[in-house]
Design a protein around this motif. Sequence first.
Motif, PDB file in Angstrom:
ATOM      1  N   ALA A 290       0.780  -1.237   0.000  1.00  0.00           N
ATOM      2  CA  ALA A 290       0.000   0.000   0.000  1.00  0.00           C
ATOM      3  C   ALA A 290       0.809   1.283   0.000  1.00  0.00           C
ATOM      4  CB  ALA A 290      -0.929  -0.003   1.219  1.00  0.00           C
ATOM      5  N   VAL A 291       1.987   1.264   0.616  1.00  0.00           N
ATOM      6  CA  VAL A 291       2.723   2.514   0.808  1.00  0.00           C
ATOM      7  C   VAL A 291       3.478   2.896  -0.471  1.00  0.00           C
ATOM      8  CG1 VAL A 291       4.424   3.725   2.222  1.00  0.00           C
ATOM      9  CG2 VAL A 291       2.930   2.014   3.272  1.00  0.00           C
ATOM     10  N   HIS A 292       3.224   4.130  -0.914  1.00  0.00           N
ATOM     11  CA  HIS A 292       3.833   4.634  -2.147  1.00  0.00           C
ATOM     12  C   HIS A 292       4.248   6.083  -1.985  1.00  0.00           C
ATOM     13  CE1 HIS A 292       1.757   1.157  -3.855  1.00  0.00           C
ATOM     14  NE2 HIS A 292       2.492   1.299  -4.933  1.00  0.00           N
ATOM     15  N   LEU A 293       5.143   6.486  -2.857  1.00  0.00           N
ATOM     16  CA  LEU A 293       5.431   7.899  -3.035  1.00  0.00           C
ATOM     17  C   LEU A 293       4.503   8.381  -4.138  1.00  0.00           C
ATOM     18  CD1 LEU A 293       7.276  10.431  -2.561  1.00  0.00           C
ATOM     19  CD2 LEU A 293       8.690   9.559  -4.434  1.00  0.00           C
ATOM     20  N   GLY A 294       3.678   9.369  -3.835  1.00  0.00           N
ATOM     21  CA  GLY A 294       2.827   9.997  -4.842  1.00  0.00           C
ATOM     22  C   GLY A 294       3.608  11.147  -5.458  1.00  0.00           C
ATOM     23  N   ILE A 295       3.713  11.157  -6.779  1.00  0.00           N
ATOM     24  CA  ILE A 295       4.517  12.154  -7.483  1.00  0.00           C
ATOM     25  C   ILE A 295       3.582  13.037  -8.304  1.00  0.00           C
ATOM     26  CG2 ILE A 295       6.365  12.472  -9.175  1.00  0.00           C
ATOM     27  CD1 ILE A 295       6.956   9.329  -8.272  1.00  0.00           C
ATOM     28  N   GLY A 296       3.430  14.278  -7.869  1.00  0.00           N
ATOM     29  CA  GLY A 296       2.459  15.176  -8.499  1.00  0.00           C
ATOM     30  C   GLY A 296       1.073  14.890  -7.957  1.00  0.00           C
ATOM     31  N   ILE A 297       0.334  15.933  -7.621  1.00  0.00           N
ATOM     32  CA  ILE A 297      -1.040  15.762  -7.131  1.00  0.00           C
ATOM     33  C   ILE A 297      -1.975  16.547  -8.046  1.00  0.00           C
ATOM     34  CG2 ILE A 297      -2.662  16.189  -5.220  1.00  0.00           C
ATOM     35  CD1 ILE A 297      -0.699  13.994  -4.497  1.00  0.00           C
TER      36      ILE A 297
ATOM     37  N   ALA B 207      -5.802  13.304  -6.681  1.00  0.00           N
ATOM     38  CA  ALA B 207      -5.166  12.055  -7.112  1.00  0.00           C
ATOM     39  C   ALA B 207      -3.671  12.226  -7.364  1.00  0.00           C
ATOM     40  CB  ALA B 207      -5.839  11.560  -8.401  1.00  0.00           C
ATOM     41  N   PRO B 208      -2.865  11.255  -6.911  1.00  0.00           N
ATOM     42  CA  PRO B 208      -1.455  11.277  -7.300  1.00  0.00           C
ATOM     43  C   PRO B 208      -1.346  10.992  -8.798  1.00  0.00           C
ATOM     44  CG  PRO B 208      -1.977   9.216  -6.199  1.00  0.00           C
ATOM     45  CD  PRO B 208      -3.206  10.068  -6.112  1.00  0.00           C
ATOM     46  N   VAL B 209      -0.349  11.592  -9.455  1.00  0.00           N
ATOM     47  CA  VAL B 209      -0.170  11.380 -10.894  1.00  0.00           C
ATOM     48  C   VAL B 209       0.625  10.089 -11.118  1.00  0.00           C
ATOM     49  CG1 VAL B 209       0.714  12.345 -13.061  1.00  0.00           C
ATOM     50  CG2 VAL B 209      -0.296  13.858 -11.329  1.00  0.00           C
ATOM     51  N   LEU B 210       1.838  10.050 -10.582  1.00  0.00           N
ATOM     52  CA  LEU B 210       2.641   8.828 -10.625  1.00  0.00           C
ATOM     53  C   LEU B 210       2.711   8.236  -9.230  1.00  0.00           C
ATOM     54  CD1 LEU B 210       5.791   9.728 -12.807  1.00  0.00           C
ATOM     55  CD2 LEU B 210       3.706   8.591 -13.546  1.00  0.00           C
ATOM     56  N   LEU B 211       2.908   6.935  -9.166  1.00  0.00           N
ATOM     57  CA  LEU B 211       3.091   6.241  -7.889  1.00  0.00           C
ATOM     58  C   LEU B 211       4.375   5.441  -7.954  1.00  0.00           C
ATOM     59  CD1 LEU B 211      -0.569   5.015  -7.607  1.00  0.00           C
ATOM     60  CD2 LEU B 211       0.531   6.534  -5.958  1.00  0.00           C
ATOM     61  N   ARG B 212       5.078   5.388  -6.830  1.00  0.00           N
ATOM     62  CA  ARG B 212       6.279   4.563  -6.775  1.00  0.00           C
ATOM     63  C   ARG B 212       6.288   3.826  -5.438  1.00  0.00           C
ATOM     64  NH1 ARG B 212      12.392   6.407  -8.424  1.00  0.00           N
ATOM     65  NH2 ARG B 212      13.314   4.346  -8.197  1.00  0.00           N
ATOM     66  N   PRO B 213       6.351   2.493  -5.448  1.00  0.00           N
ATOM     67  CA  PRO B 213       6.338   1.721  -4.197  1.00  0.00           C
ATOM     68  C   PRO B 213       7.460   2.170  -3.261  1.00  0.00           C
ATOM     69  CG  PRO B 213       6.185   0.263  -6.102  1.00  0.00           C
ATOM     70  CD  PRO B 213       6.491   1.634  -6.633  1.00  0.00           C
ATOM     71  N   LEU B 214       7.152   2.159  -1.978  1.00  0.00           N
ATOM     72  CA  LEU B 214       8.094   2.667  -0.997  1.00  0.00           C
ATOM     73  C   LEU B 214       8.047   1.818   0.268  1.00  0.00           C
ATOM     74  CD1 LEU B 214       8.962   6.200  -0.171  1.00  0.00           C
ATOM     75  CD2 LEU B 214       7.787   5.025   1.659  1.00  0.00           C
ATOM     76  N   ALA B 215       9.208   1.549   0.836  1.00  0.00           N
ATOM     77  CA  ALA B 215       9.302   0.832   2.115  1.00  0.00           C
ATOM     78  C   ALA B 215       9.536   1.861   3.209  1.00  0.00           C
ATOM     79  CB  ALA B 215      10.456  -0.162   2.069  1.00  0.00           C
ATOM     80  N   ILE B 216       8.825   1.684   4.319  1.00  0.00           N
ATOM     81  CA  ILE B 216       8.996   2.584   5.458  1.00  0.00           C
ATOM     82  C   ILE B 216       9.059   1.737   6.720  1.00  0.00           C
ATOM     83  CG2 ILE B 216       6.483   2.984   5.617  1.00  0.00           C
ATOM     84  CD1 ILE B 216       7.148   5.823   6.614  1.00  0.00           C
ATOM     85  N   ARG B 217      10.039   2.035   7.583  1.00  0.00           N
ATOM     86  CA  ARG B 217      10.107   1.302   8.843  1.00  0.00           C
ATOM     87  C   ARG B 217      10.739   2.169   9.920  1.00  0.00           C
ATOM     88  NH1 ARG B 217      14.856  -2.172  10.025  1.00  0.00           N
ATOM     89  NH2 ARG B 217      16.562  -1.402   8.758  1.00  0.00           N
ATOM     90  N   ARG B 218      10.322   1.875  11.141  1.00  0.00           N
ATOM     91  CA  ARG B 218      10.843   2.616  12.288  1.00  0.00           C
ATOM     92  C   ARG B 218      12.326   2.306  12.465  1.00  0.00           C
ATOM     93  NH1 ARG B 218       8.070   5.287  16.047  1.00  0.00           N
ATOM     94  NH2 ARG B 218       6.051   4.403  15.497  1.00  0.00           N
ATOM     95  N   TYR B 219      13.089   3.328  12.814  1.00  0.00           N
ATOM     96  CA  TYR B 219      14.519   3.171  13.051  1.00  0.00           C
ATOM     97  C   TYR B 219      14.849   4.019  14.282  1.00  0.00           C
ATOM     98  CZ  TYR B 219      19.557   3.054  12.132  1.00  0.00           C
ATOM     99  OH  TYR B 219      20.913   2.862  12.219  1.00  0.00           O
ATOM    100  N   GLY B 220      14.795   3.402  15.458  1.00  0.00           N
ATOM    101  CA  GLY B 220      14.950   4.148  16.707  1.00  0.00           C
ATOM    102  C   GLY B 220      13.820   5.145  16.852  1.00  0.00           C
ATOM    103  N   SER B 221      14.151   6.415  17.044  1.00  0.00           N
ATOM    104  CA  SER B 221      13.112   7.452  17.140  1.00  0.00           C
ATOM    105  C   SER B 221      12.827   8.070  15.772  1.00  0.00           C
ATOM    106  CB  SER B 221      13.544   8.537  18.128  1.00  0.00           C
ATOM    107  OG  SER B 221      14.686   9.210  17.619  1.00  0.00           O
ATOM    108  N   ASP B 222      13.450   7.517  14.738  1.00  0.00           N
ATOM    109  CA  ASP B 222      13.318   8.042  13.376  1.00  0.00           C
ATOM    110  C   ASP B 222      12.611   6.994  12.496  1.00  0.00           C
ATOM    111  OD1 ASP B 222      13.698   9.696  11.167  1.00  0.00           O
ATOM    112  OD2 ASP B 222      15.810  10.052  11.592  1.00  0.00           O
TER     113      ASP B 222
END
Length: 198
Positions: A72-79, A91-106
Amino acid sequence: GVSPLLHFVDAAGTRIELSTTHPGGLAQFITGKTTLLSSLIRDDLALRAAKLAAGAIAEKGLELATARGIDAVHLGIGIAEWHHDEVDYVAPVLLRPLAIRRYGSDFEVKLKGAPYLNPELARALKDQFAIELDAAAFVALAEQDGSFKPNPVIDRLRGLTAHLEWFNVQPRLVVSSFADVATAMRADAADLEHPVLD
Protein backbone atom coordinates in the motif's frame (compact mmCIF):
# COMPACT_ATOMS: atom_id res chain seq x y z
CA GLY A 1 -14.94 3.09 0.72
CA VAL A 2 -13.57 5.69 -1.67
CA SER A 3 -10.31 5.07 -3.47
CA PRO A 4 -7.29 7.08 -2.25
CA LEU A 5 -6.09 6.92 -5.87
CA LEU A 6 -8.87 9.40 -6.74
CA HIS A 7 -9.93 10.81 -3.36
CA PHE A 8 -6.65 11.16 -1.50
CA VAL A 9 -7.16 12.63 1.98
CA ASP A 10 -4.53 15.35 1.85
CA ALA A 11 -4.03 15.97 5.58
CA ALA A 12 -1.00 16.10 7.90
CA GLY A 13 -1.95 12.82 9.59
CA THR A 14 -2.32 10.82 6.37
CA ARG A 15 0.80 11.81 4.44
CA ILE A 16 4.45 12.73 4.72
CA GLU A 17 5.11 15.85 2.67
CA LEU A 18 8.49 15.61 0.92
CA SER A 19 8.02 18.55 -1.46
CA THR A 20 10.33 20.89 0.48
CA THR A 21 12.95 18.41 1.59
CA HIS A 22 16.65 19.02 2.18
CA PRO A 23 18.49 18.71 -1.19
CA GLY A 24 21.19 16.35 0.16
CA GLY A 25 18.66 13.93 1.64
CA LEU A 26 16.42 14.12 -1.43
CA ALA A 27 19.27 13.24 -3.82
CA GLN A 28 20.03 10.13 -1.74
CA PHE A 29 16.32 9.18 -1.48
CA ILE A 30 15.54 9.62 -5.21
CA THR A 31 18.42 7.32 -6.21
CA GLY A 32 16.78 4.52 -4.20
CA LYS A 33 19.07 4.54 -1.16
CA THR A 34 17.68 3.99 2.34
CA THR A 35 17.22 7.47 3.81
CA LEU A 36 16.31 8.68 7.29
CA LEU A 37 13.26 10.92 7.53
CA SER A 38 15.36 13.33 9.63
CA SER A 39 17.82 13.79 6.75
CA LEU A 40 14.94 14.67 4.40
CA ILE A 41 13.08 17.00 6.76
CA ARG A 42 15.33 19.31 8.81
CA ASP A 43 12.65 21.59 10.31
CA ASP A 44 11.80 20.33 13.83
CA LEU A 45 8.07 21.08 13.65
CA ALA A 46 7.69 19.56 10.18
CA LEU A 47 9.76 16.52 11.24
CA ARG A 48 7.56 15.94 14.30
CA ALA A 49 4.42 15.97 12.10
CA ALA A 50 6.13 13.72 9.53
CA LYS A 51 7.10 11.19 12.21
CA LEU A 52 3.51 11.03 13.51
CA ALA A 53 2.23 10.45 9.97
CA ALA A 54 5.03 7.95 9.29
CA GLY A 55 3.97 5.86 12.29
CA ALA A 56 0.37 5.71 11.07
CA ILE A 57 1.39 5.02 7.44
CA ALA A 58 3.85 2.27 8.43
CA GLU A 59 1.20 0.65 10.65
CA LYS A 60 -1.48 0.80 7.93
CA GLY A 61 0.99 -0.52 5.35
CA LEU A 62 1.89 -3.47 7.56
CA GLU A 63 -1.78 -4.21 8.27
CA LEU A 64 -2.70 -4.24 4.55
CA ALA A 65 0.38 -6.31 3.63
CA THR A 66 -0.35 -8.88 6.34
CA ALA A 67 -4.13 -9.09 6.06
CA ARG A 68 -4.62 -8.63 2.31
CA GLY A 69 -1.23 -9.00 0.64
CA ILE A 70 -1.44 -5.42 -0.63
CA ASP A 71 1.66 -3.26 -1.05
CA ALA A 72 0.00 0.00 0.00
CA VAL A 73 2.72 2.51 0.81
CA HIS A 74 3.83 4.63 -2.15
CA LEU A 75 5.43 7.90 -3.04
CA GLY A 76 2.83 10.00 -4.84
CA ILE A 77 4.52 12.15 -7.48
CA GLY A 78 2.46 15.18 -8.50
CA ILE A 79 -1.04 15.76 -7.13
CA ALA A 80 -3.92 16.46 -9.52
CA GLU A 81 -7.07 18.16 -8.24
CA TRP A 82 -10.28 18.69 -10.17
CA HIS A 83 -14.04 18.91 -9.89
CA HIS A 84 -16.46 16.90 -12.04
CA ASP A 85 -20.23 16.32 -11.69
CA GLU A 86 -20.21 17.91 -8.21
CA VAL A 87 -17.45 15.57 -6.99
CA ASP A 88 -13.99 16.74 -5.86
CA TYR A 89 -11.02 14.61 -6.90
CA VAL A 90 -7.47 14.59 -5.46
CA ALA A 91 -5.17 12.05 -7.11
CA PRO A 92 -1.45 11.28 -7.30
CA VAL A 93 -0.17 11.38 -10.89
CA LEU A 94 2.64 8.83 -10.62
CA LEU A 95 3.09 6.24 -7.89
CA ARG A 96 6.28 4.56 -6.77
CA PRO A 97 6.34 1.72 -4.20
CA LEU A 98 8.09 2.67 -1.00
CA ALA A 99 9.30 0.83 2.11
CA ILE A 100 9.00 2.58 5.46
CA ARG A 101 10.11 1.30 8.84
CA ARG A 102 10.84 2.62 12.29
CA TYR A 103 14.52 3.17 13.05
CA GLY A 104 14.95 4.15 16.71
CA SER A 105 13.11 7.45 17.14
CA ASP A 106 13.32 8.04 13.38
CA PHE A 107 12.00 6.30 10.25
CA GLU A 108 13.78 4.88 7.22
CA VAL A 109 12.26 5.32 3.78
CA LYS A 110 13.42 3.59 0.62
CA LEU A 111 12.02 3.64 -2.89
CA LYS A 112 11.53 0.19 -4.36
CA GLY A 113 10.41 -0.61 -7.86
CA ALA A 114 9.68 1.64 -10.80
CA PRO A 115 7.23 4.54 -10.96
CA TYR A 116 3.93 3.96 -12.75
CA LEU A 117 0.99 6.10 -13.82
CA ASN A 118 -1.94 6.11 -11.38
CA PRO A 119 -4.36 3.77 -13.24
CA GLU A 120 -7.44 5.32 -11.61
CA LEU A 121 -6.37 8.82 -12.69
CA ALA A 122 -5.94 7.57 -16.26
CA ARG A 123 -9.38 5.90 -16.18
CA ALA A 124 -11.09 8.98 -14.69
CA LEU A 125 -9.59 11.38 -17.25
CA LYS A 126 -10.64 9.07 -20.09
CA ASP A 127 -14.19 8.61 -18.73
CA GLN A 128 -14.77 12.23 -17.68
CA PHE A 129 -12.91 14.26 -20.31
CA ALA A 130 -11.93 11.80 -23.10
CA ILE A 131 -8.25 12.49 -22.34
CA GLU A 132 -6.09 9.41 -22.89
CA LEU A 133 -2.87 9.24 -20.92
CA ASP A 134 -0.05 7.10 -22.30
CA ALA A 135 1.26 5.32 -19.18
CA ALA A 136 4.62 4.34 -20.72
CA ALA A 137 5.21 7.87 -22.06
CA PHE A 138 4.51 9.42 -18.64
CA VAL A 139 6.96 7.10 -16.92
CA ALA A 140 9.56 7.75 -19.63
CA LEU A 141 9.20 11.51 -19.05
CA ALA A 142 10.03 10.99 -15.37
CA GLU A 143 13.11 8.89 -16.05
CA GLN A 144 15.16 10.92 -18.50
CA ASP A 145 18.96 10.61 -18.62
CA GLY A 146 18.92 7.76 -16.10
CA SER A 147 17.79 10.08 -13.31
CA PHE A 148 14.36 10.67 -11.84
CA LYS A 149 12.74 14.00 -12.79
CA PRO A 150 9.06 14.52 -11.92
CA ASN A 151 8.62 18.03 -13.40
CA PRO A 152 8.25 16.95 -17.09
CA VAL A 153 5.36 14.70 -15.98
CA ILE A 154 3.61 17.59 -14.20
CA ASP A 155 4.14 19.85 -17.23
CA ARG A 156 2.75 17.22 -19.64
CA LEU A 157 -0.41 16.69 -17.58
CA ARG A 158 -0.86 20.46 -17.21
CA GLY A 159 -0.60 20.75 -21.00
CA LEU A 160 -3.21 18.03 -21.61
CA THR A 161 -5.65 19.54 -19.10
CA ALA A 162 -5.04 23.28 -19.69
CA HIS A 163 -8.50 23.68 -21.27
CA LEU A 164 -10.21 22.36 -18.11
CA GLU A 165 -11.06 25.29 -15.86
CA TRP A 166 -11.15 23.28 -12.62
CA PHE A 167 -8.04 21.13 -13.17
CA ASN A 168 -4.87 21.82 -11.16
CA VAL A 169 -1.60 19.85 -10.96
CA GLN A 170 0.81 20.53 -8.10
CA PRO A 171 4.50 19.45 -8.21
CA ARG A 172 4.44 17.61 -4.88
CA LEU A 173 6.04 14.48 -3.41
CA VAL A 174 3.90 12.76 -0.77
CA VAL A 175 4.26 9.42 1.01
CA SER A 176 1.00 7.75 1.98
CA SER A 177 -1.02 4.58 1.88
CA PHE A 178 -2.41 4.54 -1.65
CA ALA A 179 -4.15 1.16 -1.51
CA ASP A 180 -7.25 0.82 -3.67
CA VAL A 181 -8.82 -2.11 -1.85
CA ALA A 182 -12.39 -1.57 -3.11
CA THR A 183 -11.51 -1.63 -6.83
CA ALA A 184 -9.50 -4.84 -6.41
CA MET A 185 -12.37 -6.46 -4.49
CA ARG A 186 -14.92 -5.39 -7.14
CA ALA A 187 -12.70 -6.87 -9.87
CA ASP A 188 -12.45 -10.15 -7.93
CA ALA A 189 -16.21 -10.21 -7.34
CA ALA A 190 -16.95 -9.69 -11.05
CA ASP A 191 -15.49 -13.13 -11.84
CA LEU A 192 -17.07 -15.53 -9.37
CA GLU A 193 -17.46 -18.53 -11.66
CA HIS A 194 -16.28 -21.75 -10.08
CA PRO A 195 -16.06 -25.14 -11.84
CA VAL A 196 -17.18 -27.06 -8.72
CA LEU A 197 -19.68 -24.68 -7.18
CA ASP A 198 -21.52 -23.67 -10.37
